[in-house]
Design a protein around this motif. Sequence first.
Motif, PDB file in Angstrom:
ATOM      1  N   ILE A 134      14.331   5.014  -4.181  1.00  0.00           N
ATOM      2  CA  ILE A 134      13.373   4.092  -4.801  1.00  0.00           C
ATOM      3  C   ILE A 134      13.627   4.132  -6.306  1.00  0.00           C
ATOM      4  CG2 ILE A 134      10.925   3.548  -5.113  1.00  0.00           C
ATOM      5  CD1 ILE A 134      10.402   4.949  -2.433  1.00  0.00           C
ATOM      6  N   VAL A 135      14.487   3.230  -6.754  1.00  0.00           N
ATOM      7  CA  VAL A 135      15.010   3.316  -8.123  1.00  0.00           C
ATOM      8  C   VAL A 135      14.799   2.032  -8.928  1.00  0.00           C
ATOM      9  CG1 VAL A 135      16.727   5.068  -7.549  1.00  0.00           C
ATOM     10  CG2 VAL A 135      17.313   2.653  -7.289  1.00  0.00           C
ATOM     11  N   GLU A 136      14.575   0.909  -8.265  1.00  0.00           N
ATOM     12  CA  GLU A 136      14.466  -0.362  -8.982  1.00  0.00           C
ATOM     13  C   GLU A 136      13.070  -0.521  -9.596  1.00  0.00           C
ATOM     14  OE1 GLU A 136      17.008  -2.187  -9.502  1.00  0.00           O
ATOM     15  OE2 GLU A 136      18.326  -1.090  -8.140  1.00  0.00           O
ATOM     16  N   PRO A 137      12.969  -1.211 -10.739  1.00  0.00           N
ATOM     17  CA  PRO A 137      11.649  -1.474 -11.329  1.00  0.00           C
ATOM     18  C   PRO A 137      10.768  -2.272 -10.363  1.00  0.00           C
ATOM     19  CG  PRO A 137      13.410  -2.031 -12.866  1.00  0.00           C
ATOM     20  CD  PRO A 137      14.058  -1.772 -11.545  1.00  0.00           C
ATOM     21  N   MET A 138       9.483  -1.957 -10.343  1.00  0.00           N
ATOM     22  CA  MET A 138       8.552  -2.653  -9.454  1.00  0.00           C
ATOM     23  C   MET A 138       7.508  -3.404 -10.261  1.00  0.00           C
ATOM     24  SD  MET A 138       7.853  -0.118  -6.272  1.00  0.00           S
ATOM     25  CE  MET A 138       8.856   1.346  -6.144  1.00  0.00           C
ATOM     26  N   PRO A 139       6.991  -4.492  -9.703  1.00  0.00           N
ATOM     27  CA  PRO A 139       5.932  -5.227 -10.391  1.00  0.00           C
ATOM     28  C   PRO A 139       4.668  -4.390 -10.486  1.00  0.00           C
ATOM     29  CG  PRO A 139       6.225  -6.056  -8.160  1.00  0.00           C
ATOM     30  CD  PRO A 139       7.343  -5.104  -8.414  1.00  0.00           C
ATOM     31  N   PRO A 140       3.809  -4.671 -11.458  1.00  0.00           N
ATOM     32  CA  PRO A 140       2.569  -3.908 -11.594  1.00  0.00           C
ATOM     33  C   PRO A 140       1.594  -4.193 -10.456  1.00  0.00           C
ATOM     34  CG  PRO A 140       2.595  -5.726 -13.149  1.00  0.00           C
ATOM     35  CD  PRO A 140       3.955  -5.683 -12.508  1.00  0.00           C
ATOM     36  N   MET A 141       0.600  -3.313 -10.325  1.00  0.00           N
ATOM     37  CA  MET A 141      -0.380  -3.440  -9.246  1.00  0.00           C
ATOM     38  C   MET A 141      -1.758  -3.006  -9.727  1.00  0.00           C
ATOM     39  SD  MET A 141      -0.502  -1.489  -5.553  1.00  0.00           S
ATOM     40  CE  MET A 141      -2.092  -1.371  -4.673  1.00  0.00           C
ATOM     41  N   ILE A 142      -2.766  -3.741  -9.287  1.00  0.00           N
ATOM     42  CA  ILE A 142      -4.175  -3.363  -9.449  1.00  0.00           C
ATOM     43  C   ILE A 142      -4.736  -3.095  -8.062  1.00  0.00           C
ATOM     44  CG2 ILE A 142      -6.476  -4.118 -10.174  1.00  0.00           C
ATOM     45  CD1 ILE A 142      -5.105  -5.885 -12.267  1.00  0.00           C
ATOM     46  N   ALA A 143      -5.479  -2.000  -7.915  1.00  0.00           N
ATOM     47  CA  ALA A 143      -6.068  -1.635  -6.626  1.00  0.00           C
ATOM     48  C   ALA A 143      -7.585  -1.623  -6.733  1.00  0.00           C
ATOM     49  CB  ALA A 143      -5.569  -0.262  -6.190  1.00  0.00           C
ATOM     50  N   ILE A 144      -8.230  -2.349  -5.808  1.00  0.00           N
ATOM     51  CA  ILE A 144      -9.696  -2.355  -5.740  1.00  0.00           C
ATOM     52  C   ILE A 144     -10.090  -1.880  -4.340  1.00  0.00           C
ATOM     53  CG2 ILE A 144     -11.802  -3.718  -5.986  1.00  0.00           C
ATOM     54  CD1 ILE A 144     -10.297  -5.704  -7.667  1.00  0.00           C
ATOM     55  N   PRO A 145     -10.522  -0.625  -4.195  1.00  0.00           N
ATOM     56  CA  PRO A 145     -10.899  -0.137  -2.865  1.00  0.00           C
ATOM     57  C   PRO A 145     -12.236  -0.715  -2.413  1.00  0.00           C
ATOM     58  CG  PRO A 145     -11.330   1.544  -4.516  1.00  0.00           C
ATOM     59  CD  PRO A 145     -10.619   0.420  -5.232  1.00  0.00           C
ATOM     60  N   THR A 146     -12.290  -1.116  -1.151  1.00  0.00           N
ATOM     61  CA  THR A 146     -13.542  -1.599  -0.561  1.00  0.00           C
ATOM     62  C   THR A 146     -14.156  -0.540   0.345  1.00  0.00           C
ATOM     63  OG1 THR A 146     -12.353  -2.585   1.296  1.00  0.00           O
ATOM     64  CG2 THR A 146     -12.752  -3.992  -0.617  1.00  0.00           C
ATOM     65  N   THR A 147     -13.444   0.573   0.546  1.00  0.00           N
ATOM     66  CA  THR A 147     -13.970   1.713   1.281  1.00  0.00           C
ATOM     67  C   THR A 147     -13.808   2.943   0.402  1.00  0.00           C
ATOM     68  OG1 THR A 147     -11.849   2.245   2.323  1.00  0.00           O
ATOM     69  CG2 THR A 147     -13.299   0.710   3.498  1.00  0.00           C
ATOM     70  N   ALA A 148     -14.530   3.998   0.750  1.00  0.00           N
ATOM     71  CA  ALA A 148     -14.466   5.232  -0.035  1.00  0.00           C
ATOM     72  C   ALA A 148     -13.939   6.327   0.866  1.00  0.00           C
ATOM     73  CB  ALA A 148     -15.848   5.579  -0.598  1.00  0.00           C
ATOM     74  N   GLY A 149     -12.613   6.355   1.029  1.00  0.00           N
ATOM     75  CA  GLY A 149     -12.026   7.319   1.948  1.00  0.00           C
ATOM     76  C   GLY A 149     -10.654   7.799   1.540  1.00  0.00           C
ATOM     77  N   THR A 150      -9.673   6.914   1.602  1.00  0.00           N
ATOM     78  CA  THR A 150      -8.293   7.357   1.431  1.00  0.00           C
ATOM     79  C   THR A 150      -7.951   7.716  -0.004  1.00  0.00           C
ATOM     80  OG1 THR A 150      -7.391   5.172   0.988  1.00  0.00           O
ATOM     81  CG2 THR A 150      -7.594   5.828   3.304  1.00  0.00           C
ATOM     82  N   GLY A 151      -8.584   7.051  -0.973  1.00  0.00           N
ATOM     83  CA  GLY A 151      -8.181   7.239  -2.362  1.00  0.00           C
ATOM     84  C   GLY A 151      -6.816   6.665  -2.654  1.00  0.00           C
ATOM     85  N   SER A 152      -6.365   5.743  -1.805  1.00  0.00           N
ATOM     86  CA  SER A 152      -5.029   5.177  -1.957  1.00  0.00           C
ATOM     87  C   SER A 152      -4.840   4.511  -3.310  1.00  0.00           C
ATOM     88  CB  SER A 152      -4.775   4.167  -0.834  1.00  0.00           C
ATOM     89  OG  SER A 152      -3.449   3.704  -0.839  1.00  0.00           O
ATOM     90  N   GLU A 153      -5.945   4.142  -3.958  1.00  0.00           N
ATOM     91  CA  GLU A 153      -5.858   3.473  -5.255  1.00  0.00           C
ATOM     92  C   GLU A 153      -5.285   4.378  -6.348  1.00  0.00           C
ATOM     93  OE1 GLU A 153      -9.978   5.233  -4.797  1.00  0.00           O
ATOM     94  OE2 GLU A 153      -8.615   4.045  -3.547  1.00  0.00           O
ATOM     95  N   VAL A 154      -5.290   5.695  -6.127  1.00  0.00           N
ATOM     96  CA  VAL A 154      -4.686   6.606  -7.109  1.00  0.00           C
ATOM     97  C   VAL A 154      -3.577   7.443  -6.458  1.00  0.00           C
ATOM     98  CG1 VAL A 154      -6.669   6.719  -8.662  1.00  0.00           C
ATOM     99  CG2 VAL A 154      -6.534   8.303  -6.723  1.00  0.00           C
ATOM    100  N   GLY A 155      -3.050   6.955  -5.347  1.00  0.00           N
ATOM    101  CA  GLY A 155      -2.011   7.676  -4.623  1.00  0.00           C
ATOM    102  C   GLY A 155      -0.631   7.122  -4.894  1.00  0.00           C
ATOM    103  N   ARG A 156       0.363   7.975  -4.691  1.00  0.00           N
ATOM    104  CA  ARG A 156       1.756   7.608  -4.973  1.00  0.00           C
ATOM    105  C   ARG A 156       2.533   7.341  -3.689  1.00  0.00           C
ATOM    106  NH1 ARG A 156       3.178  12.904  -8.246  1.00  0.00           N
ATOM    107  NH2 ARG A 156       1.927  13.718  -6.519  1.00  0.00           N
TER     108      ARG A 156
END
Length: 379
Positions: A134-156
């Motif tokens: 995983i080496v190529e530049p990626m577009p930016p992302m905004i995450a808005i969680p609608t549940t309070a569980g995985t915390g995927s919004e701050v996960g890598r």
Amino acid sequence: MSDGGELSLWSFPTRVVSGEGASTYTAREALQLGAKRVLIVSDRGIEAAGLLDPIRETLELNQLAHTSTLDISSNPLEAEVLGAAKAFTDFGADLVLGVGGGSVLDVAKLVRLAATHPPPLAQYDDALGGSAKIVEPMPPMIAIPTTAGTGSEVGRSGVVTIEATNTKTVIFAPALLPDVAILDPVITKTMPPFMTAATGMDALAHCIEAYSALGDHPMADAIALGGVRLCRTALQSATEHPDDLDARSDMLKAAMMGAVAFQKGLGACHSLAHPLSTEFGLHHGLANAICLPAVLDYNRTVIPNRIAEIARQLGVKDSDENTLSFECAGAVRALRKSIGLPGDLRSQGIEEAELPKLAALAYKDVCHQLNPRPCTEED
């Protein structure tokens, strides 16, 4: 720091915008990331609940073109990621906006990968060293969680079921970390009680397993214990009183804290839970809720001091370490019962004859490699 009102901004290292009404700042954050054309990744349930309408409105008011891809399932499939990546490319999008639970946010992260890296997705499997590709530049992302569980919004990482193997696969890279996470308790008000309870137990499992995992990470440990404490004080109220925005906000924080903490690692509970989802479609949070007490009992013989500390954060009152560690699983069972979740697999239609197959799949899952007590397939 304060941001002209009740919002708080944190960097961990994700920029986090937290507070009631935070989602109204979506366009501002997108513009700061240089966006002009936005792909919204979400699902049909969120669309039907009307949660996307105010977000689209703020994008339109700020002249941000947008389109949406909504065919995302609760256990995301490879085809869904590839389809959303095609929508991103076809629209000429320059930012991904994920609005949803952990599954949606995982897909949103992986859309950035699939849109900028060659197929197949399986080659990026973290267990196979795929992060090095995983080496190529990626577009930016905004995450808005609608549940309070995985915390995927701050996960890598993102989890996806690869079609060829029907196996939940973790794809991990620091570059997958969303640029901005927006935590708005108002967005989570529409979660029904079961979803609030199940996702909340997922957050709790992340915190407990991170604190229990092998390795030396005092920052993750401290954050994990804080997340456990928030789950104890907020989860029942958030489940029983949907309009309690303080409890909703605390559970969003607990979910985020669990995901920050589990960069240290997870454990046997998640290895048990993953095949329950892929083979039987169990909600991931429910699978964790059912398995967690047994894993605590399994681990307390090797880390009684840590299991005792978890018990303290769950409200168990005692000064004896052995007593506290013994009572920890019971405290989790009591919390699980208080929010109306079942405690056994049979109630979910899973019979004892299925256990050998599930055990074999759990043993293949990488999460248990950092469990404090080594696991065999027989365990």
